[in-house]
Design a protein around this motif. Structure first.
Motif, mmCIF file in Angstrom:
data_model
loop_
_atom_site.group_PDB
_atom_site.id
_atom_site.type_symbol
_atom_site.label_atom_id
_atom_site.label_comp_id
_atom_site.label_asym_id
_atom_site.label_seq_id
_atom_site.Cartn_x
_atom_site.Cartn_y
_atom_site.Cartn_z
ATOM 1 N N ILE A 145 -79.866 -8.681 -19.933
ATOM 2 C CA ILE A 145 -78.831 -7.964 -20.163
ATOM 3 C C ILE A 145 -78.944 -6.642 -21.104
ATOM 4 O O ILE A 145 -78.601 -5.729 -20.709
ATOM 5 N N GLY A 180 -80.945 -4.327 -18.848
ATOM 6 C CA GLY A 180 -79.875 -3.399 -18.263
ATOM 7 C C GLY A 180 -79.036 -2.681 -18.552
ATOM 8 O O GLY A 180 -78.866 -1.439 -18.196
ATOM 9 N N THR A 231 -73.955 -5.039 -19.086
ATOM 10 C CA THR A 231 -75.002 -4.182 -18.553
ATOM 11 C C THR A 231 -74.671 -2.740 -18.280
ATOM 12 O O THR A 231 -75.232 -1.971 -18.476
#
Length: 430
Positions: free
Chosen positions: A20, A23, A152
């Motif tokens: 995450i 991202g 994200t």
């Protein structure tokens, strides 16, 4: 027996948060497009001097529109390649194209050249890379899908707060064309490095101690269907229409934030610029906030809440134009746009599963592109016809009411699911 994976040497339940974070970093780079307003005046001055004629700010805004258009077009086209080749390779390819677009922009000798090197190449790069970390988050977090997707995408929403300041400092120190080159090299390097650990979980994996709720409830998908099957459901059209309205309202607010502040609310130009950065924080924070809410109370109810907020914010600025109403209304509108960029991907996975998720969400994301075109055009039309932006807001309020009704009627798990063919995950990048 299901494989027990590790991520960064940690059990997947803990290590997946690292994906995450990556991202978020990837989206922080991709969202640098939102810093374009910082380039407008320096580019207009640069091309005016280079071409010997006046180049207006309006001309220099067109590469931004071209970029967003190709961003939206590339999203659905890239979906099948995320499944075929895996999120790592697709993100690397998109990252290199994104960096190349910025780098080639430094060599442009006309505004028209920017349409191609920045708008087309850069836009395609962002569209290719954008969906991969979202798909990774959706698959590693079946228990907290909305929150994971929202975190994200947080990077994309707050990118302008970071990259606009960096761009401003670099332009002042080195000039606008050199700044393009620096951005190109840095963005390509960061995107490629951040993409390397990305992968999907093994088939059948789920967090320890978690079991899927009954289909169509909570975070469980109502079905596992491919893009073709999704397009045969009323749920898809309800989600698409709601996403369009949410994006239209938010992107309209983004496109006119500063002029509404100065022309309608009477805010000083310098303060209006600072407030744009303030609104960007709400845009970013809206993604995990509304994404987490979608996990708790369902995407449908969260969508209806956003439309209520959009309508209330629009009516407030329309009936009581002034600094307090301006600040509150635009913070809400920017926050709801961020919310929709988490609600829509979470709803796609919740309603249609993740077996063909990148291609399914790629089609849903076309609503963003439509909103990006329609919203600013609507605002420009109203401003030209009436001489003020105030007339935009009752129209947005009406659209929000329509969105509320559509969400209530159609944005729910499909009652019947057509047969589908699961799409295999790329070998070696599960």
């Amino acid at each position: 027996m299901t494989e027990t994976p590790t991520i960064f040497g940690l059990p997947a339940e803990r290590g997946r948060w690292g994906l995450i974070a990556l991202g978020l970093l990837i989206n922080l780079c991709l969202g640098s497009i939102y810093s374009w307003s910082v380039f407008v005046a320096p580019l207009a001055a640069h091309f005016t001097a280079a071409l010997g004629r006046e180049v207006t700010a309006g001309e220099v805004l067109l590469p931004f529109s071209v970029f967003l258009a190709f961003f939206a077009i590339a999203m659905p086209l890239a979906g099948k390649y995320i499944e075929r080749y895996g999120p790592r390779k697709v993100t690397v390819a998109g990252g290199l194209l994104t960096g190349l677009g910025w780098l080639l922009a430094s060599t442009a000798t006309s505004v028209e050249a920017l349409y191609v090197v920045y708008g087309v190449i850069g836009g395609l790069g962002v569209g290719i890379a954008y969906g991969a970390p979202v798909a990774v988050a959706a698959r590693w977090f079946p228990d907290r899908r909305g929150l994971a997707v929202g975190l994200t995408l947080l990077g994309f929403g707050v990118s302008a707060f970071v990259t606009a300041n960096a761009a401003g400092a670099l332009i002042a120190a080195y000039g606008v064309m050199t700044t393009f080159a620096i951005f190109g090299v840095v963005l390509a390097a960061v995107l490629v490095i951040a993409a390397l650990p990305l992968r999907f979980p093994p088939a059948g994996w789920h967090p320890a101690g978690w079991s899927a709720p009954a289909p169509g409830t909570g975070t469980a998908p109502a079905c596992e269907c491919d893009r073709r099957a999704m397009l045969r459901t009323g749920t898809f059209y309800g989600l698409f229409a709601c996403y369009f309205v949410g994006c239209l309202a938010g992107l309209t607010a983004i496109s006119i934030a500063k002029p509404v502040g100065t022309e309608v609310a009477g805010v000083d130009a310098g303060l209006a610029t600072l407030l744009v950065g303030f609104f960007a924080i709400f845009n970013g924070a809206g993604r995990p906030a509304f994404g987490g809410l979608a996990d708790r109370i369902s995407p449908q109810k969260t969508a209806m809440l956003t439309f209520g907020l959009i309508a209330a914010a629009s009516v407030l600025i329309w009936l009581a134009p002034g600094v307090p109403a301006y600040v509150v209304s635009f913070a809400v509108l920017w926050g709801c746009l961020g919310g929709w960029l988490a609600i829509a991907p979470a709803a796609t996975a919740s309603y249609f599963g993740t077996c063909d998720y990148p291609r399914c969400y790629g089609v849903v994301f076309l609503a963003y592109g439509a909103g990006a075109i329609a919203g600013p055009q609507l605002a420009g039309f109203v401003r030209t016809a009436t001489g003020t932006y105030l007339g935009v807001f009752p129209l947005v309020a009406v659209l929000a009411a329509v969105g509320f009704a559509v969400a209530w009627l159609l944005m729910r798990p499909p009652a019947s699911v057509p047969a589908s063919t699961p799409v295999p995950v790329a070998a070696g990048e599960e």
